[in-house]
Design a protein around this motif. Structure first.
Motif, PDB file in Angstrom:
ATOM      1  N   VAL A  86      -2.172  -6.509  -4.935  1.00  0.00           N
ATOM      2  CA  VAL A  86      -2.690  -5.269  -4.366  1.00  0.00           C
ATOM      3  C   VAL A  86      -2.688  -4.246  -5.498  1.00  0.00           C
ATOM      4  O   VAL A  86      -1.650  -4.009  -6.124  1.00  0.00           O
ATOM      5  CB  VAL A  86      -1.834  -4.780  -3.182  1.00  0.00           C
ATOM      6  CG1 VAL A  86      -2.455  -3.547  -2.539  1.00  0.00           C
ATOM      7  CG2 VAL A  86      -1.667  -5.893  -2.148  1.00  0.00           C
TER       8      VAL A  86
ATOM      9  N   ARG B 215       0.828  -1.209   0.000  1.00  0.00           N
ATOM     10  CA  ARG B 215       0.000   0.000   0.000  1.00  0.00           C
ATOM     11  C   ARG B 215       0.865   1.262   0.000  1.00  0.00           C
ATOM     12  O   ARG B 215       0.555   2.248  -0.683  1.00  0.00           O
ATOM     13  CB  ARG B 215      -0.944  -0.005   1.206  1.00  0.00           C
ATOM     14  CG  ARG B 215      -2.033  -1.081   1.139  1.00  0.00           C
ATOM     15  CD  ARG B 215      -3.091  -0.853   2.200  1.00  0.00           C
ATOM     16  NE  ARG B 215      -2.544  -0.914   3.553  1.00  0.00           N
ATOM     17  CZ  ARG B 215      -2.471  -2.016   4.284  1.00  0.00           C
ATOM     18  NH1 ARG B 215      -2.897  -3.176   3.784  1.00  0.00           N
ATOM     19  NH2 ARG B 215      -1.980  -1.980   5.516  1.00  0.00           N
TER      20      ARG B 215
ATOM     21  N   SER C  49      -4.069  -0.440  -7.476  1.00  0.00           N
ATOM     22  CA  SER C  49      -4.616   0.913  -7.415  1.00  0.00           C
ATOM     23  C   SER C  49      -4.928   1.326  -8.843  1.00  0.00           C
ATOM     24  O   SER C  49      -4.724   0.563  -9.790  1.00  0.00           O
ATOM     25  CB  SER C  49      -3.617   1.883  -6.779  1.00  0.00           C
ATOM     26  OG  SER C  49      -2.564   2.186  -7.683  1.00  0.00           O
TER      27      SER C  49
END
Length: 299
Positions: free
Chosen positions: A242, A45, A244
């Motif tokens: 993960v 993150r 974005s």
């Protein structure tokens, strides 16, 4: 030059991954055996957040994202000039006089697949100043005697690309040095966190990657155990993604044969395919450890 760095980085990766993945382990682990899952997810993150900021700094566009060492070398060092290798690796290259401005305001980046992008150019002095510099224990600096605008092949998140580049001549050698002439404002540049040897980031690093034509299946290459988890000292691997809007991070999950095995610390190339929630598109793949972009071969 890039080949020299690639070999050195590969040796470091093999050593680190082999030590983490082939020595005794404590059962299944996200990343390398023993890595804390929550810590690696936070690393991912944080890497995505840094990359988002880099994209904003570049005006919200991420079409041109260079990868790896951008300093190139043309020719081989002559006998008696071997110390120049250390000087170049450390970025100890200085101007011996005035250097030229670009003959035109813009140039073109051309990817191997045929895609192009017009970019602003900078002068030879600015490109030279952008070379990262380090300590080489007193090695002599290389003195630039001239420069001409040409092209060079570099790696990007979208694959190999030919870019406008300055080619520098050096004093007392026929070797020439190249550096992209593209303005920093046209490129996404990520600043990694400071490296703390006493609290090093976890996770298995990715060496290279490719994506299918649909952009939804990402295949990564990394260093791991030689055999599967069904054999002693082997391991199976799965991935956790993960994502974005601008990038993705792949966390490699290790499933070893058994806990606390005494195994030879030798790493081997392994591959792993993961499915993305959305096509990769122009998004970047980031390394779990430093959050730096990784070159992706696109079908």
């Amino acid at each position: 030059m890039r080949r020299i760095w690639a070999l050195w980085i590969t040796l470091l990766v093999v050593t680190a991954a082999a030590t983490a993945g082939c020595a005794g382990s404590g059962g299944d682990g996200i990343g390398g055996p023993g890595d804390d899952p929550d810590r690696l997810r936070k690393q991912a993150r944080d890497a995505l957040a840094r990359y988002d900021e880099a994209v904003r700094t570049a005006g919200g566009q991420q079409r041109f994202v260079p990868v790896g060492d951008l300093t190139g070398q043309v020719g081989d060092w002559e006998a008696g000039r071997e110390e120049n290798k250390a000087s170049l690796l450390a970025g100890q290259v200085v101007a011996g006089g005035a250097l030229p401005a670009p003959p035109q305001a813009t140039g073109t980046v051309t990817w191997d697949g045929g895609a192009t992008l017009d970019v602003p150019l900078v002068g030879a002095e600015a490109s030279l100043a952008a070379i990262p510099r380090g300590d080489c224990g007193g090695c002599p600096p290389l003195t630039v005697t001239g420069a001409r605008l040409t092209t060079a092949k570099i790696s990007t998140t979208r694959g190999p690309a030919t870019v406008p580049a300055w080619e520098y001549t050096l004093r007392d050698t026929a070797v020439r040095v190249t550096r992209p002439a593209v303005a920093a404002s046209a490129a996404v540049t990520v600043t990694p966190p400071s490296w703390d040897p006493f609290n090093a980031p976890g996770g298995l690093p990715i060496d290279s990657a490719s994506v299918n034509a649909a952009g939804t299946t990402l295949t990564v290459v990394f260093v791991g155990s030689q055999g599967p988890a069904s054999v002693p000292c082997g391991a199976d691997y799965t991935g956790e993604v993960v994502e974005s809007a601008n990038a993705v991070v792949v966390i490699i999950v290790t499933h070893p044969h058994a806990a606390d095995e005494a195994c030879t610390a030798i790493g081997f190339p392994r591959t792993l395919s993961v499915e993305l929630a959305a096509p990769l598109g122009e998004r970047a793949l980031l390394d779990i450890q430093q959050g730096l972009p990784i070159a992706v071969t696109r079908s």
